[in-house]
Write an enzyme that holds these catalytic residues in place. Sequence first.
Site, PDB file in Angstrom:
ATOM      1  N   ASP A  16       0.685   8.549  -1.744  1.00  0.00           N
ATOM      2  CA  ASP A  16      -0.109   8.158  -2.895  1.00  0.00           C
ATOM      3  C   ASP A  16       0.817   8.174  -4.119  1.00  0.00           C
ATOM      4  O   ASP A  16       1.923   8.706  -4.077  1.00  0.00           O
ATOM      5  CB  ASP A  16      -1.297   9.109  -3.087  1.00  0.00           C
ATOM      6  CG  ASP A  16      -2.417   8.470  -3.911  1.00  0.00           C
ATOM      7  OD1 ASP A  16      -2.164   7.435  -4.540  1.00  0.00           O
ATOM      8  OD2 ASP A  16      -3.544   9.012  -3.925  1.00  0.00           O
ATOM      9  N   GLU A  28     -10.731   8.589 -10.697  1.00  0.00           N
ATOM     10  CA  GLU A  28      -9.916   9.765 -10.379  1.00  0.00           C
ATOM     11  C   GLU A  28     -10.245  10.964 -11.281  1.00  0.00           C
ATOM     12  O   GLU A  28     -11.396  11.181 -11.640  1.00  0.00           O
ATOM     13  CB  GLU A  28      -8.424   9.408 -10.413  1.00  0.00           C
ATOM     14  CG  GLU A  28      -8.096   8.306  -9.387  1.00  0.00           C
ATOM     15  CD  GLU A  28      -6.619   8.035  -9.232  1.00  0.00           C
ATOM     16  OE1 GLU A  28      -5.844   8.984  -9.079  1.00  0.00           O
ATOM     17  OE2 GLU A  28      -6.234   6.848  -9.234  1.00  0.00           O
TER      18      GLU A  28
HETATM   19  C1  BGC Z   1      -4.992   6.724  -5.917  1.00  0.00           C
HETATM   20  C2  BGC Z   1      -5.109   5.907  -4.681  1.00  0.00           C
HETATM   21  C3  BGC Z   1      -4.682   4.505  -4.948  1.00  0.00           C
HETATM   22  C4  BGC Z   1      -3.297   4.492  -5.532  1.00  0.00           C
HETATM   23  C5  BGC Z   1      -2.787   3.122  -5.879  1.00  0.00           C
HETATM   24  C6  BGC Z   1      -3.645   6.587  -6.555  1.00  0.00           C
HETATM   25  O1  BGC Z   1      -3.587   7.299  -7.748  1.00  0.00           O
HETATM   26  O2  BGC Z   1      -5.210   8.080  -5.603  1.00  0.00           O
HETATM   27  O3  BGC Z   1      -6.415   5.952  -4.191  1.00  0.00           O
HETATM   28  O4  BGC Z   1      -4.721   3.754  -3.770  1.00  0.00           O
HETATM   29  O5  BGC Z   1      -3.271   5.260  -6.702  1.00  0.00           O
HETATM   30  O6  BGC Z   1      -3.441   2.579  -6.939  1.00  0.00           O
HETATM   31  C1  BGC Z   2      -2.414   3.516 -11.738  1.00  0.00           C
HETATM   32  C2  BGC Z   2      -3.401   3.885 -10.687  1.00  0.00           C
HETATM   33  C3  BGC Z   2      -3.067   5.233 -10.179  1.00  0.00           C
HETATM   34  C4  BGC Z   2      -2.984   6.225 -11.313  1.00  0.00           C
HETATM   35  C5  BGC Z   2      -2.575   7.577 -10.826  1.00  0.00           C
HETATM   36  C6  BGC Z   2      -2.448   4.543 -12.828  1.00  0.00           C
HETATM   37  O1  BGC Z   2      -1.553   4.233 -13.844  1.00  0.00           O
HETATM   38  O2  BGC Z   2      -2.657   2.256 -12.229  1.00  0.00           O
HETATM   39  O3  BGC Z   2      -3.406   2.981  -9.646  1.00  0.00           O
HETATM   40  O4  BGC Z   2      -4.019   5.617  -9.269  1.00  0.00           O
HETATM   41  O5  BGC Z   2      -2.121   5.800 -12.308  1.00  0.00           O
HETATM   42  O6  BGC Z   2      -2.484   8.520 -11.841  1.00  0.00           O
END
Ligand code: BGC
Ligand code: BGC
Length: 865
Positions: free
Chosen positions: A345, A545
């Site tokens: 991730d 998130e």
């Molecule tokens: C998230 C994932 C996601 C990834 C890419 C991460 O922060 O936890 O679910 O697929 O970002 O965007």
């Molecule tokens: C991204 C997301 C990711 C997240 C994690 C963002 O900047 O665009 O995809 O899940 O950061 O912290």
Amino acid sequence: MRTTRTFLSVTRLGAGLAAALLLGACNGERPAAAGTDATTPADAPAADATTASIDPANWPQPEWPFADDAELEQKVDALLASMTVEEKVGQIIQGDIGSIAPEDVRKYRLGSVLAGGGSDPGGKYNARPEEWLALADAFWEASMDTSGGGKAIPVIWGIDAMHGQSNIVGATLFPHNIGLGATRNPDLLREIARITAIETRTTGMEWTFAPTVAVPQDDRWGRAYEGYSENPELVASYAGVFVEGLQGKPGTPEFLDDHHVMSSVKHYLGDGGTGNGKDQGDTVVSEAQLRDIHAAGYVPSIAAGAQAVMASYNSFHGEKMHGHKPLLTDVLKGRMNFGGFVVGDWNGHGQVRGCSNTDCAQTFNAGLDMAMAPDSWKGMYESTLAHVKAGTVPMERLDDAVRRILRVKFRANLFEKPKPSERALGGRFELLGAPEHREVARRAVRESLVLLKNQGGILPLSPKSNVLVAGDGADNLSKQSGGWTLTWQGDGTTRADFPNADSIWDGLEAQVTAAGGTAELAEDGAYTSKPDVAVVVFGEEPYAEFQGDLSNLMFKSGKSGDLELIRKLKADGIPVVAVFLSGRPLWLNREINAADAFVAAWLPGSEGGGVADVLLQGADGKPQHDFKGKLSFSWPRRADQYANNHGQADYDPLFAFGHGLSYADDGDLAALPEDAGIDADATSGNTWFERGVPTTGFTLRLVGADGNAMDVVHPAAKTGDGSLEMSAINHEVQEGARLFAWTGKATVQLLSNEPLDLTRETNGDVPVVTTLRVDAPPTDGKATLSAGCGEGCRGEVEIGEALANLPRGEWTRVAVPLKCLRLHGADTGKLAVPFELTTGAGSRIALTRVTASTDFDHKLDCPTN
Ligand code: BGC
Ligand code: BGC
């Protein structure tokens, strides 16, 4: 805040183990495990005395649906044998399109790119589908360009097509998973996955980061809505069919053809079990609970041939998943026969103890096959190359990871495919939001609506009546769609970004007008002609998130002032139907009591028309469609009932898992108690740091003398420039405090995920109270305490002298009035950084708790100049 009860999940466990758990719970407090992120023992999850040990022999053995394929292995071997070590390392690194250009892929031969939730072609969140496809072509061409001598290995592009191809303007937006959970309809899920794959292919990607098979156990978690259910059996009943819908059936010609995409089942393992529902936190459960609850979705997904599994941010008993060899390698690949590859991730490897975003041999050695290194890909590439050369990542491990990735690329026939725009669906943008796709989404909306109250059978409404549609969710596509919609947080969009979508108002208006009734939209309820009935649509603002983590389950009215709005309409003698948009069940008994009917609509997505289909009668005066939705998450009785899940011994929800009325049922509901169990008007728990860790919704950040910031996830940390070092010390409980040692001017900060409104506390003369121990004051005598509220908004108070006068080596509670911070420039109505301590070389200060409270030992005078 009241201390929460400890809920235990015991029914799925053997009696002996359950008894052990109950005993464990009785001694109340559990020692903070090393690496525990933010678990305040007061409301920790099931106090689980069992160990963190994992025995693969206890785990299920799904069948991987691909027979050994000598021909495929030969191709993989031949290609691997021809690759340089640089090319091999390139295959296992994935960069984000916000930080990597096709030129970089050409040069470094990376195996994959992704578009994170906040990354788009040209940095435009609403880039046109053409721009996405052109970028996909450019990355593919770079990966196939052999002019510099490298091998042609097609790049794969992964994207969060989470509820439809939801990053792309015009795509069909399906209800988020929590709503799909309510449909109880696996066939519908298969169909949704199939359509999502088709729409994803139009813009050139061959890979989605879905499905999420989390089994959320604490509804405060900001990702609860990404999960289908709190119930593992329900999650399992969807996971496999969803994977099959995305990828096609293994062994048939449709498998990973141009109409399907690879799936990544996520987030492995235990994402839904973190203490206090804190995103990226620590999951402290027994091995049996981890397996029976959190792993339930992986078993059918592996049997369906999922090509990738995404490692999770969370820890298991303090050990981050990205570094967890027993679970990644021994269980997933060894015991559970997973033959695809494990992708990381977003900089998840950087959270492994001893790692950084740009350097982490440990993660590959633990079993990760591809690191998601969005902005850190170059450093990660270079350090990994060095590790392979030095043997810290063994060549066999690298070869195994590359083999797994290449197998997937061969299985998907990617070596034979032309560039993305020339594949069967590339550029077929008329399929984005195609009527037949939207029809399936609309059906999903209809089936996901859960009816909780229908007093006097007020629903279904006659479409011939005079209907007022009110509330800030009524005509609001972003609120209706939630996070992971065009932008990461789902915010910042406009109506024009949703060309193929109907708001809930659109749907109601169309049907009412067609039937000869009248419809009026007034967000604030200020109607022009008195309606026969009002539909009030309201709920949570979008989030994703950790930004969605809550400290309790109290629903806080949106800008339409929802409770007052409903009450006002009722006072005018107008019956009210409440339609609630949310990513989780929340406590809102007052709103439920005030309204005549209450519908939980979750995050329905682009098809607001599905709501009208169920709320309104047909021409014959009968319901057009009945309510079918059944709760997939238990509805809380109080705002502090965070983790009371179906199957637990002391299960006591307001509305149980599986509940949901239909038109045949008596919809009357006696008045619900309006005691939330917490102070209903309190802004938050107001404790931001407890026993050395940030509480749910807060982040601990260190800013070095060089200005570089780091977010802390482990008990020990040091800024890159060494100006500030943090270590865990014991206070009250093991590792109950943090000791900070300064060698230069540096800052300790607590950040709130959502701005805090402490106006009430400020006016009420409540100070910020820090429980600290000064071991040594700064050499130059200077220290400040401040609070930040965004660009140019900050209040700072000098506390150097006060710190120097405190008794050395003794714990004490020091108060700085919020009023004082306000006087010095902080807008305490929107604090993003409620606590900031800056001092310099020589300082050694330990912190255990930071809170807004009226209990303290010393209060600082407020300098007025
Ligand atoms: C998230 C994932 C996601 C990834 C890419 C991460 O922060 O936890 O679910 O697929 O970002 O965007
Ligand atoms: C991204 C997301 C990711 C997240 C994690 C963002 O900047 O665009 O995809 O899940 O950061 O912290």
